[in-house]
Design an enzyme around this catalytic site. Structure first.
Site, mmCIF file in Angstrom:
data_model
loop_
_atom_site.group_PDB
_atom_site.id
_atom_site.type_symbol
_atom_site.label_atom_id
_atom_site.label_comp_id
_atom_site.label_asym_id
_atom_site.label_seq_id
_atom_site.Cartn_x
_atom_site.Cartn_y
_atom_site.Cartn_z
ATOM 1 N N ASP A 101 0.841 -1.199 0.000
ATOM 2 C CA ASP A 101 0.000 0.000 0.000
ATOM 3 C C ASP A 101 0.875 1.248 0.000
ATOM 4 O O ASP A 101 2.058 1.204 0.369
ATOM 5 C CB ASP A 101 -0.927 0.011 1.213
ATOM 6 C CG ASP A 101 -0.190 0.195 2.541
ATOM 7 O OD1 ASP A 101 0.810 -0.517 2.763
ATOM 8 O OD2 ASP A 101 -0.609 1.041 3.358
ATOM 9 N N GLU A 140 0.168 -1.097 5.647
ATOM 10 C CA GLU A 140 1.237 -0.698 6.570
ATOM 11 C C GLU A 140 1.186 0.797 6.849
ATOM 12 O O GLU A 140 1.458 1.240 7.963
ATOM 13 C CB GLU A 140 2.606 -1.077 5.979
ATOM 14 C CG GLU A 140 3.782 -0.885 6.936
ATOM 15 C CD GLU A 140 4.440 0.488 6.879
ATOM 16 O OE1 GLU A 140 5.323 0.745 7.716
ATOM 17 O OE2 GLU A 140 4.062 1.315 6.011
#
Length: 414
Positions: free
Chosen positions: A83, A178
């Site tokens: 991400d 994350e």
């Protein structure tokens, strides 16, 4: 050793996929578009010939490279997240490639006069003569952490193509979310089955980190009393003024812009309010656990003082721990840091061992039973339009992964 163009091509194919996470979402992954890269990675791992390739219902992608030695070697892992931060757009990433960088200003966007300059970003001067990948000034780049993913994939490919390099079993995992602090929340440590791992999520070449902040979030809710302003004398209580008192009562120099190294801070990163109610959003950070606990207490004590001052329950504080300093979990197994340091030294890289002024999936994983230091991925200026990564740093990171695998197998030879 590794093919420069293949690294560039792989990296570009990943950063062009929008994988921005969303802290307001309750799903995992937090955005549907993260599946696009997760599924691509699963397919690439399968095509490459990795074993135990899987993707679970939360988009965690795992795979194994089997051992090619007879003796017992601990299973080690490498982890990276796919991400990108919600802080800056990751849509329509259009990277620019600057070959043989000359050490001068780089025009990212002529129309908007956005310039990546070594006058401001001095680190650029380390990379004269190298190949840089930058943004076009409209988005972030996504080297955090698609550089890490690229490096892990290229290292796996290299080990498969060069079976004469001896290594034990290697596990890899690519994670969602994350950037919103949830990258390890649904990580199946038991399924992963490694004795230790490394996140490839650091910044410039040489970084090796096994200390990070202890972290908490605090929401300060200030209540007031709204009355028609024409008739407000001795009746109105403006929550925004009380909130200002609260803000100004915390140590002004203990904020991110005034701290470095192992110094902690209070960071006010959001305010919304009106006369009736104001909310302050803080993050609290400190490397030292005692200082961290003292910071949390200071915020609570301050709320009590202000309530006493106004003689009413006007300030409430909700503190939530986010993650802790992995140092206490890594120090008992320091050989895992030593192996990474030795790998860098053998490759002519000067290890830069320092505390992370932030967090990493490795911190949470370390407390979940998977000690997990952090290694450089090569990028700079993450989370914004000035982000860039030198390709040569990515090449070196690939070499570090390969060397760690090789050294681990050597050290456990009978």
């Amino acid at each position: 050793m590794t093919n420069k163009q293949e690294i560039i091509d792989r990296f570009l194919s990943y950063v062009k996929i929008d994988t921005q996470s969303d802290e307001n979402s309750q799903t995992t992954p937090s955005t549907q578009k993260q599946w696009d890269l997760a599924n691509k990675l699963r397919d690439e791992l399968s095509e490459m010939g990795l074993q135990d390739v899987s993707i679970d219902e939360n988009a965690y992608v795992m795979a194994s490279l089997p051992s090619n030695v007879e003796h017992e070697v601990p299973v080690i892992g490498f982890v990276a997240h796919f991400d990108t931060t919600p802080d800056f757009s990751g849509t329509n990433v259009n990277p620019q490639i600057i070959e043989d960088y000359d050490g001068k200003d780089i025009v990212l966007n002529k129309e908007k006069n956005i310039i990546l300059s070594p006058d401001y970003f001095e680190d650029l001067l380390q990379y004269k003569g190298q190949t840089l990948i930058t943004t076009d000034g409209n988005t972030l780049l996504g080297a955090d952490d698609k550089a890490g993913i690229t490096e892990i994939m290229e290292a796996l490919k290299y080990l498969l193509q060069n079976p004469e390099i001896k290594h034990g079993k290697i596990r890899v995992c690519f994670t969602p979310d994350e950037e919103i602090g949830r990258g390890a929340h649904k990580f199946d440590v038991e399924k992963f089955g490694a004795e230790w791992a490394y996140t490839m999520d650091g910044s410039q070449i040489g970084e090796l980190e096994y200390e990070n902040f202890n972290a908490a979030g605090a929401v300060v809710t200030v209540s007031g009393k709204s009355v028609h302003p024409g008739y407000a004398k001795d009746k109105m209580i403006n929550s925004m003024y009380i909130a200002t008192d609260f803000i100004n009562s915390l140590p002004r120099l203990e904020t991110p812009e005034h701290t470095e190294g192992r110094q902690g801070f209070f960071h006010l990163n959001g305010i919304e309010g009106d006369v009736e109610e104001t909310k302050l959003h803080y993050i609290i950070r400190d490397h030292d656990r005692e200082h961290f606990e003292a910071r949390k207490k200071m915020i609570q004590d301050l709320a009590g003082e202000i309530c006493s001052q106004y003689q009413r329950e006007c300030v409430q504080v909700e503190v939530t721990d986010q993650y802790f300093n992995m140092k206490e979990k890594v120090e008992p197994v320091m050989h895992i840091v030593d192996i990474a340091e030795e790998a860098m030294q053998e490759l002519g890289i000067l290890p830069d061992i320092k505390p992370i002024r932030g967090g990493t999936d490795g911190a949470q994983l370390s407390f979940m039973g998977l000690p997990c230091p952090n290694i450089f991925a090569g990028g700079h200026n993450f989370h914004g339009k000035y982000e860039y990564v030198p390709v040569e740093s990515m090449q070196k990171a690939v070499e570090v992964i390969v060397k760690i695998a090789e050294l681990t197998a050597e050290k456990y030879q009978q």
